[in-house]
Design a protein around this motif. Structure first.
Motif, short mmCIF file in Angstrom:
data_model
loop_
_atom_site.label_atom_id
_atom_site.label_comp_id
_atom_site.label_asym_id
_atom_site.label_seq_id
_atom_site.Cartn_x
_atom_site.Cartn_y
_atom_site.Cartn_z
N HIS A 1 0.84 -1.19 0.00
CA HIS A 1 0.00 0.00 0.00
C HIS A 1 0.88 1.25 0.00
O HIS A 1 0.63 2.20 -0.74
CB HIS A 1 -0.92 -0.02 1.22
N VAL A 2 1.93 1.23 0.82
CA VAL A 2 2.86 2.36 0.86
C VAL A 2 3.47 2.58 -0.53
O VAL A 2 3.63 3.71 -0.99
CB VAL A 2 3.98 2.11 1.91
N ALA A 3 3.76 1.48 -1.22
CA ALA A 3 4.39 1.58 -2.54
C ALA A 3 3.38 1.92 -3.64
O ALA A 3 3.75 2.04 -4.80
CB ALA A 3 5.10 0.27 -2.87
N GLY A 4 2.12 2.03 -3.28
CA GLY A 4 1.10 2.43 -4.24
C GLY A 4 0.59 1.31 -5.13
O GLY A 4 -0.01 1.57 -6.17
N ILE A 5 0.82 0.08 -4.75
CA ILE A 5 0.32 -1.05 -5.55
C ILE A 5 -1.17 -1.23 -5.28
O ILE A 5 -1.60 -1.21 -4.12
CB ILE A 5 1.07 -2.35 -5.16
N PRO A 6 -1.98 -1.42 -6.33
CA PRO A 6 -3.42 -1.61 -6.10
C PRO A 6 -3.69 -2.89 -5.32
O PRO A 6 -3.04 -3.92 -5.57
CB PRO A 6 -4.01 -1.71 -7.51
N VAL A 7 -4.62 -2.82 -4.39
CA VAL A 7 -4.97 -3.98 -3.57
C VAL A 7 -5.76 -5.00 -4.39
O VAL A 7 -5.75 -6.20 -4.11
CB VAL A 7 -5.77 -3.54 -2.32
N SER A 8 -6.46 -4.52 -5.43
CA SER A 8 -7.36 -5.39 -6.19
C SER A 8 -6.72 -5.84 -7.51
O SER A 8 -5.85 -5.14 -8.03
CB SER A 8 -8.65 -4.65 -6.50
N PRO A 9 -7.16 -6.93 -8.09
CA PRO A 9 -8.21 -7.76 -7.51
C PRO A 9 -7.70 -8.54 -6.28
O PRO A 9 -6.61 -9.10 -6.32
CB PRO A 9 -8.57 -8.72 -8.65
N ALA A 10 -8.54 -8.56 -5.24
CA ALA A 10 -8.24 -9.36 -4.05
C ALA A 10 -9.19 -10.55 -4.04
O ALA A 10 -10.29 -10.47 -4.60
CB ALA A 10 -8.42 -8.52 -2.80
N TYR A 11 -8.78 -11.65 -3.45
CA TYR A 11 -9.59 -12.87 -3.47
C TYR A 11 -9.74 -13.42 -2.06
O TYR A 11 -8.76 -13.50 -1.31
CB TYR A 11 -8.92 -13.95 -4.34
N LEU A 12 -10.97 -13.80 -1.72
CA LEU A 12 -11.20 -14.53 -0.48
C LEU A 12 -11.77 -15.89 -0.84
O LEU A 12 -12.57 -16.00 -1.76
CB LEU A 12 -12.20 -13.80 0.41
#
Lengths: 518, 363
Positions: B141-152
């Motif tokens: 997150h600090v590096a600015g990478i998108p969290v998505s797509p995220a999978y549960l």
């Protein structure tokens, strides 16, 4: 009619102890006899010594309470155990951790006869993980038995909260294999924590063979001695279960020893808050009594290398006892950790042997005597002996300080076979050695009560109302188990809140306890 | 790439508990699961992030939910198989490596278990360098990478893809999905390329765990002082030694909040926690705070004591490790500074700066 009397016994590794008490907890007689491999001769020995001191008709005994390490020994020696098949009702298929994983390999080899996982099991909110299917369960039972299972352990996810599927499975086992086919459902013996509950369920089933034999032997001696009263076993939390239940759930009796001794010590001295130091032949157990009950251990308990989640007392054990060897080879004296154990009577200098033990130091100091022991052969001056005993006392003092806050200087009650080794002159004022200290554990068994435990997960949104309801359930359970309505009360309540779960869900464990209803 | 041995797993678990800063859940079950996975599928391969190809797909993974639920509803391991099928459909390829989302606590060993099970390497590192309670508190997150797509995913095959606009929203959605699946789920998020991973992970934390754990467990086994062995194994500082005399805790909004008091010769030490140990002070003076890592070690065995297993009367040593450098920069501090957790003071490093760096060659 004559006053009913109670016998309390503790079958330890070295000695079998017995006490005879009145209903108001007065001790009429006490006895100690060596434990025998077959157990029953040790029990007979202790009882006949007891009745030599105080002659009483067996019919006057209203109850016999027994604490024993029989189950623990069977596990340690892997003796006479059933081979157990495990049936997991777990729709999420927890393949990441199979049954008996991490157990000592020889115990796995002696017990584990395979595992089948079937659909079913519950989420914590009571919804199904996947649909329970009796046909699938039937096949799994067949397959386990065909693979050599002599008994079955049934474990469902969240079964302590939702028992239905385990109960149905139990009925199916009885129908398919006969009602005496050994099996245990996990919700009958342990609370939340799948691995530890499964471990307890497997061990319990494995133990049913040897324990039913052992307890039936005991029952037959008591019959032969013409006792007409019920026989109770003390369980891990110090309360009583009847013989039938002990035979079905032997795992509940594995660690009653320290509880009996701590509770017995506190009651002998008439204290409800105290430290207890129980000095035996090879080790010393230190515990803390709060409100008359032992403080519980927060650590996962462990029997023979198997993780369990029973409520057990917080015990600090040190390798120091009457048989501990004294070693001068490095200048200052070292006490223990090795001990003469059962061979004390032949190995110690004071008994004509050639090993220096803590008992020798006590004899040499001159304030302790024992039949057939003599200070003559002991190569210690009274000064040296005093130094050694002072060292022992400072060790105990130090360990006691680890168990309690510095703010409170609680009295320290010293009990156990080795309690008389410590000379009163060297002890601070807060140390007390009560009368009958050497049989505190048997006394603890004699005064043990009947409990009812409720262990469940509830929403604490209506906190006080919900807790009140659980308290009533615990009281009712104690009454149902045979507790006396006049003495029963809630003695303990623990609340474990769940993180990250909505609705203030928490696991609550309530214990109610009362005297046996005669 | 190196092979992780069965023996090393216990070291790593112990080190994971230290890096958890008291939180992240106990690694006990995770250790058993990893030992079993190694027995069944063979040992995991541990790779340095530099060994990744720039185009390789790398996936941070973890289990999220309530630690007490996992104790009853054991993870299956199949969650990740279901999830990876979906990821393969979405990306047209499978991940080349997994990495721990969170090295501290229970999740530290999960990447190694899954690595052994699926036969792909685990990266020596993670995205937190410690444990933190929320999924935006990551180096990605600090590096600015998108969290998505995220999978549960759960173990019965339900897979949920989250396309959220930002990490904070993904955190909220994931929390809801997780609760609806029984408060226990597998998660993968911040899917990234090898090139990105090289710029944005906290490298070396598996090895760091192993070095610390070995120092403690081996010296305890030999009857030596595990605390001093630990202090020599890492840039770290001893803050206090004493006895736990009070534990005051409650649960608020899903967090275990409390304060533990340690009576030491130098005075009364208080450690405040919100799942993780966040701040330690002596007689009112702050000794250390987040994002520095605080650990409470039991004196004789060196066992790290998590906030869930604190016990009255335990003799312990309070130690601090420096925060991973990602958290001491401006952007990192914005996410995890003392102020973020409601304290009225600024972060001051508690461990003196050192050039000491340990690598796998020191093992």
């Amino acid at each position: 009619m004559k006053e009913p009397l109670i016998i309390g016994m503790d079958i330890g590794g070295t000695y079998t102890d017995a006490v005879l008490i009145t209903k108001d907890e007065r001790i009429l007689a006490s006895a100690k006899s060596p434990t025998t491999d077959d157990i029953i001769h040790g029990v007979e020995g202790a009882l006949s010594l007891l009745f030599k001191q105080f002659a009483v008709s067996p019919h006057q005994i209203s109850q016999i309470n027994l604490g024993t390490t029989h189950a623990t020994n069977a596990i340690l020696q892997k003796n006479g155990l059933f081979r157990v098949g495990v049936l997991r009702i777990a729709g999420q298929y927890p393949e990441s951790l199979p049954p008996c994983f991490g157990w000592p390999p020889d115990l796995v080899k002696a017990i584990f006869a395979g595992c089948e996982t079937v659909n079913g099991g519950m989420e914590c909110d009571g919804s199904a993980i996947s649909p329970f299917n009796p046909g699938e369960v039937k096949e799994a039972i067949h397959s386990l038995v065909n693979n050599g299972a002599e008994g079955l352990a049934v474990v469902g996810v969240f079964s302590p909260l939702y028992r239905e599927q385990e109960k149905i499975t139990s009925l199916m086992i009885a129908e398919m294999l006969g009602k005496d086919f050994p099996h245990t459902i996990s919700s009958s013996i342990a609370g939340l924590g799948f691995v530890e509950r499964e471990n307890a369920t497997v061990l319990n089933t494995a133990l049913q063979k040897v324990m039913s034999r052992g307890f039936e032997d005991l029952q037959s001696i008591f019959n032969r001695m013409d006792f007409k009263c019920p026989l109770y076993l003390t369980q891990n939390n110090g309360s009583l279960i009847n013989l039938d239940k002990a035979i079905r759930y032997p795992i509940l009796t594995v660690s009653a020893g320290p509880t009996n001794s701590f509770v017995g010590a506190a009651r002998l001295q008439g204290l409800s808050d105290a430290m207890v130091v129980d000095i035996g032949g090879t080790s010393t157990d230190i515990g803390l009594i709060e409100n008359g009950l032992p403080r519980r251990s927060l650590n996962i308990s462990n029997i023979g290398g198997v993780r369990l989640n029973f409520s057990m007392p917080d015990v600090l054990s040190i390798a120091l006892g009457g048989g501990s060897y004294l070693d001068f080879s490095e200048g200052d004296v070292r006490i223990g950790p090795k001990s003469a154990g059962r061979q004390l009577n032949t190995q110690a200098f004071c008994f004509g042997g050639s090993h220096l033990t803590l008992t020798d130091a006590a004899i040499a100091f001159g304030k302790f005597t024992f039949p057939e022991a003599s200070a003559e052969n002991v190569p210690l001056s009274p000064g040296q002996a005093e130094k050694i005993l002072s060292d022992v006392i400072s060790t105990i003092e130090l360990e006691c300080s680890l168990m309690q806050s510095k703010k409170r200087k609680l009295p320290i009650i010293v009990v156990g076979g080795g309690s008389s080794l410590l000379p009163a002159a060297l002890l601070e004022e807060r140390y007390v050695i009560p009368a009958h200290a050497h049989v505190a554990n048997a006394f603890g068994a004699a005064i043990a009560e009947i409990t009812g435990v409720v262990d469940t997960v509830v929403s604490l949104t209506d906190r006080s109302e919900e807790l009140e309801k659980l308290k009533m359930q615990a009281l009712q359970k104690a009454l149902d188990a045979g507790a006396d309505a006049a003495t029963v009360k809630v003695v303990d309540m623990q609340i474990f809140p769940y993180h990250y779960v909505p609705g203030h869900q928490a696991r609550v464990v309530v214990t109610a306890s009362g005297k046996q209803n005669h | 790439m190196k092979t992780i041995s069965q023996e090393e797993l216990a070291y790593i678990a112990c080190g994971n508990a230290i890096l958890g800063s008291g939180g992240g859940g106990s690694p006990d079950y995770a250790l058993l699961m990893a030992q079993h996975a190694f027995e069944q599928y063979g040992s995991a391969m541990l790779a340095d992030v530099e060994e990744l190809g720039d185009e390789d797909l790398v996936l941070p993974i973890a289990y999220i939910g309530a630690p007490l639920i996992f104790q009853e509803k054991l993870p299956s391991g199949r969650e990740f198989e279901f999830m990876f099928q979906k990821i393969e459909r979405d990306f047209g390829k499978l991940p080349k490596a997994v990495i721990a989302l969170e090295i501290g606590g229970f999740n530290g060993l999960i990447a190694l278990s899954i690595s052994a099970k699926l036969g792909i390497p685990a990266i020596d590192g993670d995205t937190m360098g410690r444990a933190f309670p929320e999924i935006q508190m990551t180096s990605c997150h600090v590096a600015g990478i998108p969290v998505s797509p995220a999978y549960l995913a759960d173990a019965t095959g339900n897979v949920t893809r989250i396309d959220a606009l930002d990490a904070m929203t993904a955190e909220k959605i994931a929390r809801h999905v997780c609760i609806s699946r029984g408060s226990a789920c597998a998660i993968a998020l911040y899917p990234m390329s090898g090139a990105t991973a090289k710029q944005s992970i906290v490298a070396g934390t598996v090895t760091q765990s192993s070095i610390m754990g070995r120092a403690i467990l081996e010296s305890a086994k030999q009857g030596l002082d595990p605390i001093s062995s630990f202090l020599q194994s890492q840039p770290s500082v001893q803050l206090a030694q004493g006895v736990i005399t009070d534990i005051d805790q409650s649960v608020k909004e899903g967090f275990l909040i409390g304060m533990v008091t340690i009576a030491s010769q130098e005075g009364r030490i208080e450690v405040e926690y919100k799942n993780e140990y966040l701040m330690a002070r002596r007689e009112g003076k702050v000794l250390a705070s987040t994002p520095d890592i605080l650990a409470i070690l039991e004196n004789t065995g060196g066992t790290p004591i998590t906030s869930e297993t604190l016990r009255f009367g335990l003799k312990v040593t309070l130690v601090a490790l420096p925060a991973p450098s990602i958290w001491t920069s401006g952007k990192g501090l914005d996410l995890v500074s003392p102020q973020v957790f409601g304290y009225p003071f600024e972060y001051v490093p508690s461990v003196p700066k050192t050039d000491l760096i340990f690598t796998r060659n020191d093992l």
